[in-house]
Design an enzyme around this catalytic site. Structure first.
Site, mmCIF file in Angstrom:
data_model
loop_
_atom_site.group_PDB
_atom_site.id
_atom_site.type_symbol
_atom_site.label_atom_id
_atom_site.label_comp_id
_atom_site.label_asym_id
_atom_site.label_seq_id
_atom_site.Cartn_x
_atom_site.Cartn_y
_atom_site.Cartn_z
ATOM 1 N N GLN A 95 0.814 -1.219 0.000
ATOM 2 C CA GLN A 95 0.000 0.000 0.000
ATOM 3 C C GLN A 95 0.849 1.272 0.000
ATOM 4 O OE1 GLN A 95 -3.106 -1.560 3.222
ATOM 5 N NE2 GLN A 95 -3.697 0.391 2.358
ATOM 6 N N HIS A 96 0.203 2.364 -0.367
ATOM 7 C CA HIS A 96 0.674 3.734 -0.144
ATOM 8 C C HIS A 96 1.788 4.213 -1.076
ATOM 9 C CE1 HIS A 96 -1.695 3.558 3.492
ATOM 10 N NE2 HIS A 96 -0.856 2.749 4.106
ATOM 11 N N ASP A 114 -2.241 -4.832 -0.131
ATOM 12 C CA ASP A 114 -1.867 -6.106 0.478
ATOM 13 C C ASP A 114 -2.734 -6.473 1.673
ATOM 14 O OD1 ASP A 114 -0.758 -4.101 2.079
ATOM 15 O OD2 ASP A 114 1.299 -4.863 1.941
#
Length: 487
Positions: free
Chosen positions: A89-90, A247
């Site tokens: 992520q991110h 994820d």
């Protein structure tokens, strides 16, 4: 001795991908049974950026790793009829007009954007306003803070950017040629508002990012497209490509979670989460109000110090990681990397309560207690009113294999614990998403049919209230020290 015969798949084959910080894993799965018929893995390299204090990766290597992992799956990958990508992520992926990376991707654990985060939170009304609107108070991990950092520190790179993607978006787009994302991963950017389930124009304007640079957000059950002709990838042309997701959302799918089922993940960092029918909005910032990969929500809290920190304490003590001893009154808060939950970014590890008769094994057990205490405190904020107080904790991650971790969770939570046998849950969740798209089923129901959450169960123990009170008291009394200030 003759090799055991490989069972013939009963249903169509699907591919689930886990593109994490360190590697890409690919599983080829029988959509009917959940049997993994082939697997592959290839590593990634993480660099420190120009100053050495960042966390960056070249997105092109993710693509090469995907090709290598799929190549290890052999003929099974070439027989797959659908694929889905779960990704870290991110991360901020910036692409030029030709679709090539402008610079290495800024990863989730690159926290150079902390000053930009602080300013953004203040400028847009404070933590409560962010939680109410976006669903989360952004941490420096969030993509919006990274874009703000890039605009300030590398303006030429920002000007050259024609498309902004998350890691899983990047790989999905390479497969299909279409710029898409899903609500789960989008909810970790900071510019997707959970209140409206759309990109937030005010946030984008504040950080100088045009919505035209962002991918289309697909709904649950939509296809991202089909695999285009890719000679370097051992996948059939025309195979279905699911939306993919982040994820944590993929792991939740991989477990087939129902609302209220708590998960505690023990890895380098620790996470606690549960699927919820209610949109989360925690103004304290402890709980990230993520969307899940379907049409519900995934409130999640994360600690920075978990298995790696406890292993470091074991090494300092010269003990094996399982060589714990009960008893004693020492408290060890293993906040070796600062801490996110509780919010103590300047903290270091703290040891209190040593006596002449304190043993190394008791100190190691105290480190386990400190790490688990932080996770269980966060769990209380993650679970909503619909969650049963005696629901079993699903224990996953590398630490779930260790008896010391499991017994510490049981003793401090007072809950039953279940340890799923299935591993590689992110890739399995992506495979379930691909199978759900292919078969027209709910992917969480697919995972439940695959029985991914099944595994040994352990009865609850009486909760150790004395240890919990001792831990809470030391954490409170040492607040000034842990915040890096003096009383």
């Amino acid at each position: 001795m003759a090799a055991a015969a490989v069972p013939v798949p009963e249903g169509p084959l699907v591919v689930g991908v886990d593109s994490s910080t360190q590697s890409t894993k690919a599983l080829v799965v029988d959509a009917a049974t959940g049997q993994v018929v082939a697997r592959g893995q290839a590593p990634h390299t993480v660099g420190g950026g120009a100053g050495g204090d960042g966390k960056e990766s070249d997105p092109e290597q993710w693509w090469r790793a995907l090709a290598e992992a799929l190549g290890q799956c052999g003929a099974h990958a070439r027989q797959a009829t659908a694929i889905s990508v779960g990704g870290q992520q991110h991360g901020l992926v910036t692409l030029d007009a030709a679709g090539r990376p402008v610079r290495p991707a800024l990863l989730w654990n690159d926290v150079r954007s902390a000053p930009q985060r602080d300013r953004l939170v203040e400028e847009l009304g404070g933590p409560a306003a962010w939680a109410d609107r976006i669903g989360s108070v952004p941490a420096p991990a969030f993509t919006v803070t990274k874009w703000a950092w890039l605009k300030e520190t590398e303006p030429e790179a920002a000007r050259a950017t024609a498309a902004v993607r998350l890691p899983h978006d990047y790989l999905t787009e390479r497969l299909t040629g279409q710029g898409t994302t899903d609500r789960g991963d989008a909810s970790g950017t900071g510019w997707w508002a959970s209140a409206s389930e759309s990109y937030d124009g005010d946030v984008l304007e504040r950080v100088g990012l045009s919505p035209d640079l962002l991918p289309r957000v697909l709904r649950h059950g939509e296809a991202a497209g089909t695999v285009r002709h890719l000679p370097d990838l051992p996948l059939p042309d025309g195979a279905l490509v699911a939306t993919g997701t982040g994820d944590n959302m993929a792991a939740a799918l991989g477990l087939g979670l129902r609302p209220g089922q708590p998960v505690l993940s023990l890895g380098t960092s620790g996470t606690v989460y549960a699927v919820s029918a209610r949109r989360p909005a925690d103004p304290t910032g402890v709980v990230a109000g993520f969307a899940d990969a379907r049409d519900a929500w995934l409130p999640l809290a994360c600690t920075l110090n978990c298995t790696l920190a406890v292993d470091r304490i074991a090494a300092l003590l010269g003990r094996e990681r399982e060589a714990v001893e009960q008893g004693g009154s020492a408290v060890l808060l293993p906040f070796l990397d600062g801490e996110r939950t509780p919010d103590l970014p300047l903290a270091s590890g703290l040891l209190y309560g040593l006596r002449h008769d304190t043993t190394p094994g008791q100190l190691l057990q105290a480190a386990y207690d400190g790490a688990v205490f932080a996770l269980l405190t966060a769990l209380g904020r993650v679970l909503d009113a619909d969650a049963a107080p005696d629901a079993p904790l699903l224990l996953i991650g590398g630490g779930a294999k260790g008896a010391a971790w499991r017994e510490t969770v049981r003793r401090l939570s007072g809950r039953p614990v279940q340890v799923p046998r299935a591993e590689e849950l992110v890739a399995l969740g992506a495979a379930a998403q691909a199978a759900g798209l292919l078969l027209g089923e709910d992917p969480a129901a697919v995972a439940r049919r695959w029985k991914t959450a099944e595994g040994p169960s352990f009865e609850p123990m009486k909760r150790d209230e004395v240890a919990l009170e001792r831990l809470g008291g030391v954490l409170s009394d040492a607040d000034a020290l842990l915040r890096g200030s003096t009383p």
